[in-house]
Design a protein around this motif. Structure first.
Motif, short mmCIF file in Angstrom:
data_model
loop_
_atom_site.label_atom_id
_atom_site.label_comp_id
_atom_site.label_asym_id
_atom_site.label_seq_id
_atom_site.Cartn_x
_atom_site.Cartn_y
_atom_site.Cartn_z
N LYS A 4 -4.69 -69.39 104.82
CA LYS A 4 -3.62 -69.93 104.24
C LYS A 4 -2.55 -70.65 105.15
O LYS A 4 -2.54 -70.31 106.28
CB LYS A 4 -2.99 -68.55 103.46
CG LYS A 4 -3.66 -67.96 102.55
CD LYS A 4 -2.91 -66.73 101.80
CE LYS A 4 -3.58 -66.07 100.68
NZ LYS A 4 -3.07 -64.90 100.13
N GLN A 8 -5.73 -78.66 103.38
CA GLN A 8 -6.67 -78.68 102.18
C GLN A 8 -7.10 -80.05 102.03
O GLN A 8 -6.47 -81.18 102.17
CB GLN A 8 -5.76 -78.15 101.07
CG GLN A 8 -5.27 -76.74 101.17
CD GLN A 8 -4.99 -76.54 99.52
OE1 GLN A 8 -5.02 -77.04 98.55
NE2 GLN A 8 -4.11 -75.27 99.58
N ASP A 14 -11.70 -81.86 90.51
CA ASP A 14 -11.77 -80.63 89.62
C ASP A 14 -12.17 -80.96 88.46
O ASP A 14 -11.44 -81.72 87.39
CB ASP A 14 -10.10 -79.95 89.46
CG ASP A 14 -10.05 -78.78 88.90
OD1 ASP A 14 -11.10 -78.51 88.26
OD2 ASP A 14 -9.04 -78.08 89.25
N GLU A 101 -6.75 -70.26 90.95
CA GLU A 101 -5.94 -71.40 91.66
C GLU A 101 -6.00 -71.04 93.23
O GLU A 101 -6.04 -71.90 94.13
CB GLU A 101 -4.48 -71.61 91.28
CG GLU A 101 -4.39 -72.22 89.91
CD GLU A 101 -5.36 -73.37 89.61
OE1 GLU A 101 -5.20 -74.52 90.41
OE2 GLU A 101 -6.17 -73.71 88.77
N GLU A 102 -5.76 -69.75 93.54
CA GLU A 102 -5.75 -69.29 94.99
C GLU A 102 -7.40 -69.76 95.42
O GLU A 102 -7.65 -70.28 96.66
CB GLU A 102 -5.53 -67.98 95.21
CG GLU A 102 -5.54 -67.55 96.71
CD GLU A 102 -5.00 -66.33 96.64
OE1 GLU A 102 -5.69 -65.26 97.34
OE2 GLU A 102 -3.82 -66.22 96.70
N LYS A 104 -9.29 -72.02 94.57
CA LYS A 104 -9.53 -73.63 94.81
C LYS A 104 -8.91 -73.86 95.90
O LYS A 104 -9.25 -74.54 96.70
CB LYS A 104 -8.61 -74.31 93.43
CG LYS A 104 -8.85 -75.70 93.68
CD LYS A 104 -7.99 -76.67 92.30
CE LYS A 104 -8.00 -78.12 92.60
NZ LYS A 104 -7.37 -78.61 91.67
N ALA A 105 -7.59 -73.27 96.17
CA ALA A 105 -6.91 -73.75 97.66
C ALA A 105 -7.86 -73.25 98.69
O ALA A 105 -7.87 -74.01 99.62
CB ALA A 105 -5.58 -73.03 97.54
N SER A 108 -10.74 -75.55 99.00
CA SER A 108 -10.20 -76.91 99.54
C SER A 108 -9.95 -76.96 101.03
O SER A 108 -10.22 -77.80 101.74
CB SER A 108 -8.91 -77.34 98.78
OG SER A 108 -9.15 -77.43 97.38
N THR A 109 -9.59 -75.71 101.43
CA THR A 109 -9.19 -75.32 103.03
C THR A 109 -10.36 -75.39 103.84
O THR A 109 -10.69 -75.93 104.71
CB THR A 109 -8.18 -74.13 102.92
OG1 THR A 109 -7.49 -74.21 102.22
CG2 THR A 109 -7.97 -73.61 104.43
#
Length: 311
Positions: A4, A8, A14, A101-102, A104-105, A108-109
């Motif tokens: 976190k 990203q 998407d 959505e978390e 996805k984050a 991406s990270t």
């Protein structure tokens, strides 16, 4: 994994709410020379209906419609309004939810971290790394390697240099394969990126050309070597991630457990109760974990030559 707040990747596409997305040529993505996937214990593609069956269902639909019965409303429980996100939401984690959505984050990270790793390795070798795209989809997708369903698991398509992922697979990884954990999920992404690295290095084109003239048994054995090398490349990424101080206690064990749980022998025992070694195309549980660990311990491409000697 401490992810976190980190960069990203901008290479995530998407396609979760757009239905099947066309990406080029048709064909079976998991035949010889096709896509490279994380195994799920099932077949390469989902089943389909024949033209005759489709025509029959259409006729039945219109007959019922003339009788005043709207089959679509019946199947939908009388609810026909679209969800606020623009499509019917399925059970479980849904697009737009905080959990997805978390995820996805997170994906991406992880992709950004693979970019940093492979950009550095390629640059050190005097080469330029071409960053792959990662396509998030739901249910089904049409890539340059052909149509695939979520049941196929995550896969890499050499035809368009893209990784494809239905994030619901992470639920399956935890619940069906007993391989929970964020670093287990990161291993999945890193493995598919490993196939992209193979493609850039010219390994996949060479192997795919060789497999065209091989027997099924020899082709499967070659596929095992390809998959184990992708595991080793994922281990290299894990090594660089550890050097950044991003790994938490238990992360390495999560990745090794995931590699073990999706070994061909373990999957076959789980799904059919016995193993058929000549049909293996990803490697045994022991092999997969060992090659990931080899890449993790060495951090070097030279340690990942699965095409020489015994594996």
């Amino acid at each position: 994994m401490e992810w976190k707040g980190r960069r990203q990747s901008g290479n995530v596409e998407d396609a979760r709410g757009s239905g099947p997305v066309r990406g080029g040529m048709g064909g079976n993505p998991f035949g010889r020379g096709g896509g490279f996937r994380i195994p799920t214990g099932g077949g390469g593609r989902g089943g389909g209906m024949s033209i005759g069956t489709i025509i029959f269902l259409v006729v039945i639909y219109f007959i019922l419609k003339m009788m005043g019965i709207d089959l679509l409303q019946v199947m939908d429980g009388g609810q026909t309004s679209p969800s606020p996100s623009g499509y019917e939401q399925s059970q479980g984690t849904t697009q737009g939810s905080a959990e997805e959505e978390e995820r996805k984050a997170f994906v991406s990270t992880v992709l950004a971290e693979t970019e940093d790793t492979w950009n550095g390795i390629f640059k050190a070798g005097g080469e330029t790394y071409e960053e792959p795209k990662l396509v998030l989809f739901r249910d089904s997708i049409n890539s340059a390697c052909g149509m695939a369903s979520a049941a196929t698991g995550p896969f890499y398509c050499p035809g368009d240099h893209k990784v494809y992922l239905d994030m619901a697979f992470f639920d399956e990884l935890a619940q069906r394969f007993d391989a929970a954990g964020d670093f287990a999920e990161a291993y999945v992404v890193a493995h598919e990126v490993g196939h992209h690295v193979q493609n850039l290095l010219g390994i996949l084109p060479k192997v795919n050309a060789q497999r065209q003239s091989m027997s099924e048994a020899d082709s499967n054995q070659m596929s095992v070597r390809v998959e184990l090398q992708a595991d080793c490349f994922a281990g290299i990424w894990g090594k660089y991630t550890e050097q950044k101080g991003l790994l938490e206690q238990g992360d390495l064990e999560e990745a090794l457990n995931a590699a073990t749980q999706i070994g061909d022998d373990t999957l076959q025992k789980r799904t059919q109760g016995y193993v058929v070694p000549e049909s293996f195309n990803h490697g045994t549980s022991e092999q997969r974990a060992a090659w990931f660990k080899r890449g993790f311990d060495s951090g070097k491409l030279s340690a990942c030559d699965t095409f020489k000697g015994n594996i």
